[in-house]
Design an enzyme around this catalytic site. Structure first.
Site: not given
Ligand SMILES: C[S@@+](CC[C@H](N)C(=O)[O-])C[C@H]1O[C@@H](n2cnc3c(N)ncnc32)[C@H](O)[C@@H]1O
Length: 209
Positions: A62, A112, A116, A148, A183, A186
């Site tokens: 994370e 993520d 954009k 999604d 998650t 989700e």
């Molecule tokens: C949209 S959230 C989804 C969190 C979780 N997987 C869920 O579905 O509830 C994306 C997570 O990935 C982490 N994250 C994004 N890019 C990352 C990277 N390159 N390496 C590690 N973590 C990353 C973000 O900090 C965030 O906590």
């Protein structure tokens, strides 16, 4: 009860602790299979899995230290000693810290989407990451993912087979057609009526030569 200062740190891999590829036997103190989740958020999925499958070791990656420490303290309170958490960019972990054929499963849920156009190069699923995902899974291992974002999903389904050597497959443990949220993101999206797109890929088991 809250963990005493310093105690829960036993579940966190600190930057100075890693100076080369992970030695999972030393890290977990056993030779059980290892599964990794990328982007654990506050750890809802990873902790639930660690609880119901104590025979598996779980590595959580994370980027947000704040989220990672929430997950870490929760894991410690629940005595989940089969978890290790590492604050890092997953792309670095994949490129530099994971030995070939070292993971039984990789989980990536709601990465993520960077909608954009000028940000798209930040997306996790790109040809280089796909190649590493293919390299680190054991034969018969699975990659399970969700998003999604439909356009990103289409991109993932094009990039993965082309660059990873993995094949689309159904993971018996994580059915693709499951409508439930697993998650935090989700669950939030399902409650909002949004569709969760799921895919699984496997490294085929090679037959005898
Ligand atoms: C949209 S959230 C989804 C969190 C979780 N997987 C869920 O579905 O509830 C994306 C997570 O990935 C982490 N994250 C994004 N890019 C990352 C990277 N390159 N390496 C590690 N973590 C990353 C973000 O900090 C965030 O906590």
């Amino acid at each position: 009860m809250d963990p005493k200062p310093g105690e829960a740190a036993a579940l966190e891999i600190l930057p100075g602790q890693v100076d080369g590829p992970f030695d999972f036997t030393a890290l977990f103190g056993n030779r059980r299979p290892v599964e990794m989740e990328i982007g654990i958020g506050k750890g809802r999925f990873l902790l639930a899995q660690a609880e119901v499958r104590p025979e598996v070791n779980f590595l959580g990656i994370e980027w947000s230290l704040k989220y990672l420490r929430v997950a870490r303290d929760r894991a410690w309170r629940r005595a989940l000693m089969n978890i290790r958490l590492f604050r890092a960019d997953a792309r670095h972990v994949l490129a530099a810290l994971l030995p070939d054929r070292s993971l039984a499963r990789v989980h990536v849920y709601c990465p993520d989407p960077w909608p954009k156009k000028r940000h798209r190069k930040r997306r996790l699923f790109a040809p280089e990451t796909a190649a590493h995902l293919g390299r680190v899974l054991v034969d018969g291992g699975y990659l399970d993912l969700s998003t999604d974002a439909e356009e990103y999903f289409d991109e993932i389904r094009a990039v993965m087979p082309a660059h990873s050597g993995l094949l689309p497959a159904a993971d018996p443990l994580y059915p693709i057609d499951s409508p439930d949220g697993r998650t935090s993101y989700e669950v939030k999206y399902v409650q909002a009526g949004r569709t969760i797109h799921r895919a699984s890929f496997t490294r085929p088991i090679r037959g005898p030569r």
